[in-house]
Design an enzyme around this catalytic site. Structure first.
Site, short mmCIF file in Angstrom:
data_model
loop_
_atom_site.label_atom_id
_atom_site.label_comp_id
_atom_site.label_asym_id
_atom_site.label_seq_id
_atom_site.Cartn_x
_atom_site.Cartn_y
_atom_site.Cartn_z
CD GLN A 117 32.43 5.86 11.75
OE1 GLN A 117 32.00 6.50 13.01
NE2 GLN A 117 32.26 5.34 11.45
NE ARG A 119 24.40 -4.15 8.77
CZ ARG A 119 25.28 -3.31 8.97
NH1 ARG A 119 25.62 -2.17 8.19
NH2 ARG A 119 25.01 -2.56 10.30
CG HIS A 155 29.50 -6.63 12.44
ND1 HIS A 155 28.00 -6.64 11.96
CD2 HIS A 155 29.59 -5.09 11.95
CE1 HIS A 155 27.63 -5.46 11.81
NE2 HIS A 155 28.27 -4.71 12.37
CG ASP A 156 28.20 -4.32 16.06
OD1 ASP A 156 29.18 -4.33 16.35
OD2 ASP A 156 27.65 -3.47 15.81
NE ARG A 191 33.07 -2.37 17.69
CZ ARG A 191 33.08 -2.17 17.10
NH1 ARG A 191 31.69 -1.61 16.77
NH2 ARG A 191 33.49 -1.22 16.07
CG ASP A 210 25.77 1.38 9.49
OD1 ASP A 210 25.61 0.26 9.58
OD2 ASP A 210 26.39 3.08 9.12
CD GLU A 235 23.37 -0.92 12.21
OE1 GLU A 235 23.43 -1.81 13.13
OE2 GLU A 235 23.17 0.09 11.31
CG HIS A 240 29.44 8.41 9.15
ND1 HIS A 240 28.20 7.67 10.09
CD2 HIS A 240 29.80 6.89 9.08
CE1 HIS A 240 28.54 6.40 11.21
NE2 HIS A 240 29.22 5.93 9.40
CG ASP A 274 33.02 2.28 13.72
OD1 ASP A 274 33.33 1.43 14.58
OD2 ASP A 274 32.08 2.90 14.10
#
Length: 611
Positions: A225, A255, A366-367, A488, A257, A299, A157, A114
Site C-alpha cells: 500500500q 467513507r 469488519h475490524d 479478523r 478511510d 474514519e 494510498h 488488506d
C-alpha cells in the site's frame, strides 16, 4: 455552464480558491483544472441523482433522524456478488435497514489487498463481485427503496498494482511524484524518528525498498500500500474525481478511510496535520457543489479530543459524521469490568459536544477492537494500561476464569501487551460458549442489552451483518491459506442463510434475537426522543454496574437503563412510575429491579409520546 452548477460554485468559489491556493502555492493551472473537473462531474450526474440532491437540500437534517438503521456487510460473504445483494434487498428491508454500508469491493490484488483496502483501480469492481454497472444497478434499487448506500474511499494510498504505481516502478518521474520516493534511506530514516508504526509486528516501519526502480517508497500500512503525496495537486485533483465517479454511480455516503494520515511532513507524526483539515474541507465543498446529497463519513480511530476537529466548525464544516470508535471500545471494556464509570464519563463528554456533531454507532464492524481507552482517567481506579489491556484480552478470549467470551487476538505484541481483539458480537457475549455451558439465556440477554445500548446513542446505529441473528465466529478461516494469518477473518465469515431462516421461528435463538432487535428498532423509530438533536443526560443510578441515559425532546422524556452485570441489580432514580416500552410493564422508578444484563426503556407516566 449549467445554472444550478454555476450558482453552487459561485457561492463557494472564494473559499474554494483560497484554500486550494493556500495548499498548492497559488497554482492556478491546477485550480482551473480542478474547477473544470467539477463541472464535468456535475454534467455527468444523472437525473435521478440530481433529483435526490434537491430533495436532500430541502431536508438538510435528514440523516439526523431517529428512523435511520444501518448495516455493514461484505458483498461476497453476504450474497456472493452484487447481483446477489440486489436479490437480498427484501431481507435487508425486513431487518429495518435503510442505510447499507458495503465493505471494500473495488479492484484489488488477491493476497495483497488488506481486505480490499489496497485499491488497484478506483473505477472497477473486483471481478468476482461483478461490474461497476452492477454496483450502479444496486444503488438504483436501493435508492428506489429509500436505502442510502455507503462505500469506502481509500484515499491515503493505492495498491502497488495501481496504474500510477506500475508507471512509477518503471521509472516514470511524473508517476513517482504521486508517491513518496527516495533514492536512499537517509530521509526515510529521519521520518522514522517521529512517525509511529501502525502494525509494528506484521508490517514494521513506514517505508519499503523497491527493487524494480532502486528506490525507497513510503508504505505506512503494508508494503503493498503506497502512500499518496497530497502535496502534489495532481493527486488531489485525480483522487477527488475518483470520489465523484463513485458518487455519480449512486453512492450516497463516502467513507473517508484513514483520513488523519493523508498529509505527510518530515519532523511530525504525519497524523492529524492542519493540511488534512484543508483537504477534507475542500472535499466537503466539492460535494456541496457537485453532489449535495452525498455525505462524508470520516474514519478517525482516535480519542474524542482528536476526533472533534474532523467535524470542522459551523462556518466551515468538514465530515458530516464520524465513527464513534471510543464508545465502542469502552462498551466492551464495561462489559468485562462490569463497571460503567468510564462509559458514563465518556458519554458526558459526548453530550457536551455541539449538537450538530453526529456519530455512526456500532458494537462490531469488519475490524478488530483496539483498546484505546482513557487510561489516565482509569488510573484513579487502579487500572494501568498494560495490565488492563491484558485483562481485557484474557477476558474476551475466554482465558479469564468465568469468562463466557470466545474471541482471538490480532497483532499480538507480548512486549507491549497491545494486542487487539477479534470476534463476532454473539461469540463475545457468550452465545458460542453457551452451546456447552447451557448459559444461553444470559448470553442472549447480554447481546440484546448491548444492542439496546447502541440504539440508545445519538446518531446512526449500524449493525454488523449476522449480528441480527447471532452469528458466531467462523473458525474455518484457520484452514484457508489466504486468510489464516489474519484473525479478523474470525468475524468475517460467510453469512449463514440456514441459521437466518430460523429468524421466523420464535422458539429459536435466532428468532428471539431477531424479533427483539426489530422491536427495539421500531420503538426507536417511533419516539422522537431518539433523534440526534434530543436533550441527553446521564442520571446517577447509585450503582456502578447500571448505566442510565435520559433522552428528551419537547414532548417526551425517556429513561433508558442497562445492567452491565450478569447479576441482578437494584437502583433508584426518582419518585413515580414509568412504562417499559419493551415489555409494557409498569416500573416503580424509586425501586427498579434489573435482571442480569437487563435493559429497560422507560417512558415516564406523565410523559406524552410523539411519533
Amino acid at each position: 455552464m449549467d445554472s444550478v452548477f454555476s450558482k453552487r460554485l459561485s457561492a463557494r468559489y472564494t473559499e474554494l480558491k483560497q484554500l486550494y491556493c493556500e495548499l498548492y502555492h497559488s497554482d492556478m493551472a491546477a485550480f482551473d483544472y480542478f474547477c473544470g473537473m467539477l463541472e464535468r462531474c456535475y454534467n455527468s450526474r444523472k437525473a435521478s441523482l440530481r433529483f435526490l440532491d434537491e430533495k436532500r437540500l430541502a431536508e438538510p437534517d435528514w440523516f439526523r433522524s431517529n428512523k435511520l438503521m444501518g448495516m455493514m456487510l461484505y458483498v461476497n460473504a453476504f450474497a456472493g456478488n452484487l447481483q446477489g445483494v440486489r436479490g437480498k434487498l427484501p431481507y435487508l428491508e425486513e431487518c429495518g435497514v435503510n442505510y447499507l454500508h458495503l465493505m471494500p469491493l473495488l479492484e484489488s490484488p488477491k493476497g495483497r489487498s488488506d481486505g480490499g483496502y489496497a485499491v488497484a483501480d478506483f473505477r472497477s469492481v473486483q471481478p468476482e463481485l461483478g461490474t461497476m454497472d452492477d454496483l450502479e444497478a444496486l444503488a438504483d434499487d436501493c435508492r428506489e427503496r429509500g436505502i442510502s448506500l455507503c462505500l469506502d474511499f481509500v484515499m491515503n494510498h493505492t495498491s502497488e498494482d495501481h496504474a500510477w504505481a506500475k508507471a512509477a516502478k518503471a521509472g516514470d518521474p511524473v508517476a513517482q511524484s504521486r508517491y513518496f520516493f527516495y533514492d536512499s534511506w537517509d530521509e526515510p530514516n529521519r521520518y522514522e524518528q517521529t512517525v509511529p508504526q501502525v502494525f509494528p509486528t506484521t508490517a514494521p516501519g513506514n517505508f519499503t525498498w523497491q527493487e524494480d526502480c532502486g528506490k525507497v517508497v513510503m508504505t505506512t500500512f503494508y508494503p503493498y500500500q503506497w502512500d499518496l503525496n497530497y502535496a502534489n495537486p495532481m493527486v488531489f485533483n485525480d483522487m477527488t474525481e475518483n470520489m465523484l465517479y463513485l458518487a455519480n454511480r449512486g453512492i450516497n455516503v463516502i467513507r473517508l478511510d484513514a483520513v488523519p494520515y493523508i498529509w505527510k511532513e518530515l519532523g511530525t507524526s504525519c497524523r492529524n496535520l492542519p493540511q488534512v483539515h484543508v483537504l477534507v474541507r475542500l472535499m466537503r465543498l466539492t460535494c456541496e457543489i457537485v453532489c449535495p446529497s452525498v455525505l462524508l463519513l470520516g474514519e478517525v480511530v482516535m480519542e474524542p479530543a482528536k476526533v472533534m476537529p474532523y467535524f470542522g466548525s459551523q462556518e466551515s464544516p468538514e465530515c458530516h459524521m464520524l465513527y464513534n470508535v471510543t464508545t465502542m471500545a469502552t462498551t466492551w471494556h464495561t462489559l468485562a469490568t462490569r463497571d460503567v464509570r468510564l462509559l458514563r464519563h465518556q458519554l458526558e463528554q459526548i453530550i457536551a459536544l455541539p449538537a450538530d456533531c453526529l456519530f455512526q454507532n456500532y458494537l462490531r464492524c469488519h475490524d478488530d477492537i483496539g483498546w484505546g481507552l482513557d487510561y489516565p482517567w482509569l488510573r484513579q481506579f487502579g487500572m494501568e494500561e498494560v495490565p488492563h489491556k491484558r485483562f481485557l484480552n484474557d477476558w474476551f478470549t475466554g482465558k479469564w476464569p468465568g469468562s463466557p467470551s470466545r474471541g482471538e487476538l490480532y497483532n499480538d505484541d507480548p512486549r507491549l501487551g497491545d494486542a487487539r481483539l477479534c470476534g463476532t458480537t454473539a461469540s463475545l457475549c457468550g452465545l458460542e460458549s453457551a452451546r456447552t455451558s447451557g448459559e444461553t439465556e444470559l448470553a442472549l440477554a447480554c447481546d440484546v442489552m448491548l444492542h439496546a445500548w447502541m440504539l440508545t446513542q445519538s446518531g446512526i446505529p449500524v449493525l454488523y451483518s449476522g449480528d441480527e441473528v447471532g452469528q458466531l465466529n467462523d473458525n474455518t478461516y484457520h484452514l484457508d491459506p489466504d486468510k489464516r494469518a489474519d484473525s479478523r477473518y474470525l468475524h468475517r465469515g460467510s453469512f449463514n442463510w440456514e441459521k437466518a431462516a430460523l429468524r421466523k421461528d420464535p422458539a429459536s435463538v435466532q428468532g428471539r434475537l431477531f424479533s427483539l432487535l426489530r422491536r427495539l428498532e421500531a420503538i426507536r423509530a417511533e419516539h422522537a426522543a431518539f433523534r440526534a438533536d434530543a436533550v441527553v443526560s446521564v442520571p446517577d443510578t447509585g450503582s456502578n454496574r447500571v448505566l442510565a441515559v435520559s433522552r428528551a425532546d419537547q414532548d417526551e422524556t425517556l429513561l433508558l437503563l442497562f445492567n452491565f452485570s450478569s447479576e441482578p441489580e437494584i437502583c433508584a432514580l426518582e419518585e413515580g412510575e414509568a412504562v417499559d416500552l419493551i415489555s409494557g410493564d409498569r416500573i416503580d422508578l424509586g425501586d427498579i429491579h434489573l435482571p442480569g444484563y437487563g435493559t429497560f426503556w422507560l417512558k415516564k407516566a406523565d410523559s406524552p409520546k410523539r411519533g
